[in-house]
Design a protein around this motif. Structure first.
Motif, mmCIF file in Angstrom:
data_model
loop_
_atom_site.group_PDB
_atom_site.id
_atom_site.type_symbol
_atom_site.label_atom_id
_atom_site.label_comp_id
_atom_site.label_asym_id
_atom_site.label_seq_id
_atom_site.Cartn_x
_atom_site.Cartn_y
_atom_site.Cartn_z
ATOM 1 N N LYS A 22 1.058 -1.369 0.036
ATOM 2 C CA LYS A 22 -0.148 0.105 0.225
ATOM 3 C C LYS A 22 0.773 1.334 -0.046
ATOM 4 C CE LYS A 22 -4.010 -2.127 2.301
ATOM 5 N NZ LYS A 22 -5.006 -1.963 3.439
ATOM 6 N N CYS A 23 0.205 2.359 -0.786
ATOM 7 C CA CYS A 23 1.137 3.525 -0.593
ATOM 8 C C CYS A 23 0.117 4.612 -0.377
ATOM 9 C CB CYS A 23 1.790 3.815 -2.013
ATOM 10 S SG CYS A 23 2.662 5.328 -2.186
ATOM 11 N N GLU A 24 0.521 5.574 0.233
ATOM 12 C CA GLU A 24 -0.151 6.775 0.494
ATOM 13 C C GLU A 24 0.624 7.983 0.527
ATOM 14 O OE1 GLU A 24 -2.037 6.763 4.517
ATOM 15 O OE2 GLU A 24 -3.251 8.834 4.227
ATOM 16 N N GLN A 25 0.044 9.184 0.059
ATOM 17 C CA GLN A 25 0.842 10.415 -0.020
ATOM 18 C C GLN A 25 -0.106 11.505 0.593
ATOM 19 O OE1 GLN A 25 0.178 13.234 -2.307
ATOM 20 N NE2 GLN A 25 -1.072 12.304 -3.945
ATOM 21 N N ASN A 26 0.631 12.421 1.274
ATOM 22 C CA ASN A 26 -0.256 13.556 1.968
ATOM 23 C C ASN A 26 0.521 15.033 1.505
ATOM 24 O OD1 ASN A 26 2.406 13.752 3.099
ATOM 25 N ND2 ASN A 26 1.684 13.543 5.487
ATOM 26 N N LEU A 27 0.915 14.985 0.095
ATOM 27 C CA LEU A 27 1.379 16.067 -0.354
ATOM 28 C C LEU A 27 0.430 16.696 -1.435
ATOM 29 C CD1 LEU A 27 4.633 14.477 -1.553
ATOM 30 C CD2 LEU A 27 4.366 16.354 0.420
ATOM 31 N N GLY A 28 -0.811 16.152 -1.516
ATOM 32 C CA GLY A 28 -1.739 16.773 -2.217
ATOM 33 C C GLY A 28 -1.462 16.430 -3.762
ATOM 34 N N HIS A 29 -0.342 15.925 -4.016
ATOM 35 C CA HIS A 29 0.054 15.539 -5.294
ATOM 36 C C HIS A 29 -1.175 14.829 -6.187
ATOM 37 C CE1 HIS A 29 4.656 15.757 -4.630
ATOM 38 N NE2 HIS A 29 3.884 16.833 -4.504
ATOM 39 N N ASP A 30 -1.161 15.221 -7.712
ATOM 40 C CA ASP A 30 -2.149 14.476 -8.445
ATOM 41 C C ASP A 30 -1.877 13.117 -9.083
ATOM 42 O OD1 ASP A 30 -1.884 16.916 -11.264
ATOM 43 O OD2 ASP A 30 -0.403 15.410 -10.287
ATOM 44 N N THR A 31 -0.190 13.020 -8.988
ATOM 45 C CA THR A 31 0.142 11.664 -9.882
ATOM 46 C C THR A 31 0.891 10.823 -9.071
ATOM 47 O OG1 THR A 31 0.178 13.251 -11.852
ATOM 48 C CG2 THR A 31 1.253 11.035 -11.857
ATOM 49 N N MET A 32 0.454 9.518 -9.079
ATOM 50 C CA MET A 32 1.290 8.577 -8.357
ATOM 51 C C MET A 32 1.959 7.389 -9.051
ATOM 52 S SD MET A 32 -0.654 8.096 -4.890
ATOM 53 C CE MET A 32 0.427 7.457 -3.944
ATOM 54 N N TYR A 33 3.082 6.786 -8.740
ATOM 55 C CA TYR A 33 3.685 5.851 -9.343
ATOM 56 C C TYR A 33 4.315 4.705 -8.627
ATOM 57 C CZ TYR A 33 4.930 10.521 -11.908
ATOM 58 O OH TYR A 33 4.713 11.753 -12.422
ATOM 59 N N TRP A 34 4.361 3.418 -9.390
ATOM 60 C CA TRP A 34 5.115 2.336 -8.864
ATOM 61 C C TRP A 34 6.253 2.003 -9.792
ATOM 62 C CZ3 TRP A 34 4.738 0.724 -4.147
ATOM 63 C CH2 TRP A 34 3.757 0.606 -3.544
ATOM 64 N N TYR A 35 7.598 1.993 -8.967
ATOM 65 C CA TYR A 35 9.078 1.775 -9.515
ATOM 66 C C TYR A 35 9.339 0.397 -9.020
ATOM 67 C CZ TYR A 35 9.735 6.064 -11.878
ATOM 68 O OH TYR A 35 9.714 7.167 -13.026
ATOM 69 N N LYS A 36 9.954 -0.443 -9.917
ATOM 70 C CA LYS A 36 10.739 -1.625 -9.399
ATOM 71 C C LYS A 36 12.288 -1.495 -9.476
ATOM 72 C CE LYS A 36 11.086 -6.584 -10.247
ATOM 73 N NZ LYS A 36 10.745 -7.658 -11.246
ATOM 74 N N GLN A 37 12.842 -1.756 -8.208
ATOM 75 C CA GLN A 37 14.420 -1.784 -8.383
ATOM 76 C C GLN A 37 14.840 -2.996 -7.971
ATOM 77 O OE1 GLN A 37 16.433 0.395 -5.102
ATOM 78 N NE2 GLN A 37 17.765 1.137 -6.628
ATOM 79 N N ASP A 38 15.500 -3.765 -9.315
ATOM 80 C CA ASP A 38 15.894 -4.900 -9.195
ATOM 81 C C ASP A 38 17.228 -5.191 -8.379
ATOM 82 O OD1 ASP A 38 17.135 -4.918 -12.576
ATOM 83 O OD2 ASP A 38 18.163 -4.179 -10.821
ATOM 84 N N SER A 39 17.730 -6.244 -8.371
ATOM 85 C CA SER A 39 19.039 -6.585 -7.561
ATOM 86 C C SER A 39 20.147 -5.807 -7.935
ATOM 87 C CB SER A 39 19.379 -8.252 -7.671
ATOM 88 O OG SER A 39 19.531 -8.464 -8.877
ATOM 89 N N LYS A 40 20.234 -5.228 -9.109
ATOM 90 C CA LYS A 40 21.366 -4.640 -9.618
ATOM 91 C C LYS A 40 21.080 -3.112 -9.389
ATOM 92 C CE LYS A 40 23.010 -7.761 -13.015
ATOM 93 N NZ LYS A 40 23.272 -8.424 -14.348
ATOM 94 N N ASN A 50 -2.663 9.342 -12.755
ATOM 95 C CA ASN A 50 -2.918 10.624 -12.624
ATOM 96 C C ASN A 50 -4.392 10.960 -12.474
ATOM 97 O OD1 ASN A 50 -3.978 13.522 -14.450
ATOM 98 N ND2 ASN A 50 -2.063 13.829 -13.108
ATOM 99 N N ASN A 51 -4.822 11.370 -11.299
ATOM 100 C CA ASN A 51 -6.239 11.687 -10.797
ATOM 101 C C ASN A 51 -6.986 10.444 -10.787
ATOM 102 O OD1 ASN A 51 -6.260 14.330 -9.759
ATOM 103 N ND2 ASN A 51 -6.154 15.112 -11.978
ATOM 104 N N LYS A 52 -6.255 9.447 -10.418
ATOM 105 C CA LYS A 52 -7.089 8.154 -10.409
ATOM 106 C C LYS A 52 -6.955 7.333 -11.748
ATOM 107 C CE LYS A 52 -10.845 8.841 -8.318
ATOM 108 N NZ LYS A 52 -12.197 8.244 -7.591
ATOM 109 N N GLU A 53 -6.560 8.068 -12.786
ATOM 110 C CA GLU A 53 -6.335 7.317 -14.048
ATOM 111 C C GLU A 53 -5.304 6.801 -14.368
ATOM 112 O OE1 GLU A 53 -7.975 10.207 -17.024
ATOM 113 O OE2 GLU A 53 -7.158 8.825 -18.867
ATOM 114 N N LEU A 54 -5.108 5.618 -15.263
ATOM 115 C CA LEU A 54 -3.939 4.960 -15.446
ATOM 116 C C LEU A 54 -3.524 5.637 -16.611
ATOM 117 C CD1 LEU A 54 -1.966 2.415 -14.710
ATOM 118 C CD2 LEU A 54 -3.532 1.278 -16.480
ATOM 119 N N ILE A 55 -2.059 6.189 -16.440
ATOM 120 C CA ILE A 55 -1.526 6.921 -17.782
ATOM 121 C C ILE A 55 -0.371 6.248 -18.090
ATOM 122 C CG2 ILE A 55 -2.651 9.079 -17.519
ATOM 123 C CD1 ILE A 55 0.037 9.863 -15.761
ATOM 124 N N ILE A 56 0.215 5.450 -17.331
ATOM 125 C CA ILE A 56 1.684 4.464 -17.758
ATOM 126 C C ILE A 56 1.281 3.214 -17.200
ATOM 127 C CG2 ILE A 56 4.116 4.217 -17.494
ATOM 128 C CD1 ILE A 56 4.450 7.295 -17.017
#
Lengths: 118, 114
Positions: A22-40, A50-56
Motif C-alpha cells: 500500500k502507498c499513501e501520499q499527503n502532499l496533495g499531488h495528483d500523480t502517483m507511480y510504482w517503480y521496481k528496483q531490481d537486484s542490480k 494521474n487523478n486515479k486514471e492509469l496513464i503509464i
C-alpha cells in the motif's frame, strides 16, 4: 509526518502467494507511480496514475495490478508471486498539473518495500 | 525513446575531496529536465539537484553542482568537500517537459573514504 508512506517495508512470502503493497501520499499531488528496483539497483517504472486514471502501464506481467481508490492512494497487488518478483518496490508521487506545475516532473519517493519471494 | 547512461558503476573519494559523476543521455526533445537522485544505504530516494534544459546556467545546491553540456548531452554531478554521509548510489534521470515519465540511469555507487 511522512510525505509518501509505503507499507509494509519488508515482505517475505512463498512462491504462488498473493500480496499487496500500500502507498499513501499527503502532499496533495495528483500523480502517483510504482517503480521496481531490481537486484542490480536498476529503477524501472511500472505504473502511473494521474487523478486515479492509469496513464503509464509498462510491460509488466498481468499478475501485477495497481489500484488507485483516490488521488492520495496507490496500491499494488501481485498475484501468484514468482522468484523473479523479488525486488524493492518504490511508490512515488508528483504534481504534474495545476498552478504548482513547473514543467519539471519532480518525484517524491517513499522508503521502498523490499519483497522477497522464497 | 530516451536513454540515460552512467558509465561509472562504482567510484570512491577521500573525505573532503571533490568527485565528479558522469551521465550522458539521448533525446530528440528540445525541452526537458535532468535530475540527480541519491539513494543512501537507508534506501530512501532523495532529490539532489535538477537542471532545466533551456537554462544555460548550471544548477548548484550547496556542495553539489552540475556541468550541463546540452550539445554533448552530458550532465555530470560534482560533489565538493565530500562527506561520509555522501556515501550512496547516485542516479541520473531524465524527464521530458510535461512528461509523466522519469527515466533513470543504472546508477553510480559512491563511497566516501575517511
Amino acid at each position: 509526518d511522512t510525505a509518501v508512506s509505503q507499507t509494509p517495508k519488508y515482505l517475505v512470502t512463498q512462491m504462488g502467494n498473493d500480496k499487496s503493497i500500500k502507498c499513501e501520499q499527503n502532499l496533495g499531488h495528483d500523480t502517483m507511480y510504482w517503480y521496481k528496483q531490481d537486484s542490480k539497483k536498476f529503477l524501472k517504472i511500472m505504473f502511473s496514475y494521474n487523478n486515479k486514471e492509469l496513464i503509464i502501464n509498462e510491460t509488466v506481467p498481468n499478475r501485477f495490478s495497481p489500484k488507485s481508490p483516490d488521488k492520495a492512494h496507490l496500491n499494488l497487488h501481485i498475484n501468484s508471486l514468482e522468484l523473479g518478483d523479488s525486488a524493492v518496490y518504490f511508490c512515488a508521487s508528483s504534481q504534474v498539473t495545476g498552478s504548482s506545475y513547473t514543467g519539471a516532473n519532480v518525484l517524491t519517493f517513499g522508503a521502498g518495500s523490499r519483497l522477497t519471494v522464497l | 525513446a530516451q536513454t540515460v547512461t552512467q558509465s561509472q558503476p562504482e567510484m570512491s573519494v577521500q573525505e573532503a575531496e571533490t568527485v565528479t559523476l558522469s551521465c550522458t543521455y539521448d533525446t530528440s526533445e528540445s525541452n526537458y529536465y535532468l535530475f540527480w537522485y541519491k539513494q543512501p544505504p537507508s534506501r530512501q530516494m532523495i532529490l539532489v539537484i535538477r537542471q532545466e534544459a533551456y537554462k544555460q546556467q548550471n544548477a548548484t545546491e550547496n556542495r553539489f553542482s552540475v556541468n550541463f553540456q546540452k550539445a554533448a548531452k552530458s550532465f555530470s554531478l560534482k560533489i565538493s568537500d565530500s562527506q561520509l554521509g555522501d556515501t550512496a548510489m547516485y542516479f541520473c534521470a531524465y524527464s521530458g517537459a510535461g512528461s509523466y515519465q522519469l527515466t533513470f540511469g543504472k546508477g553510480t555507487k559512491l563511497s566516501v573514504i575517511p
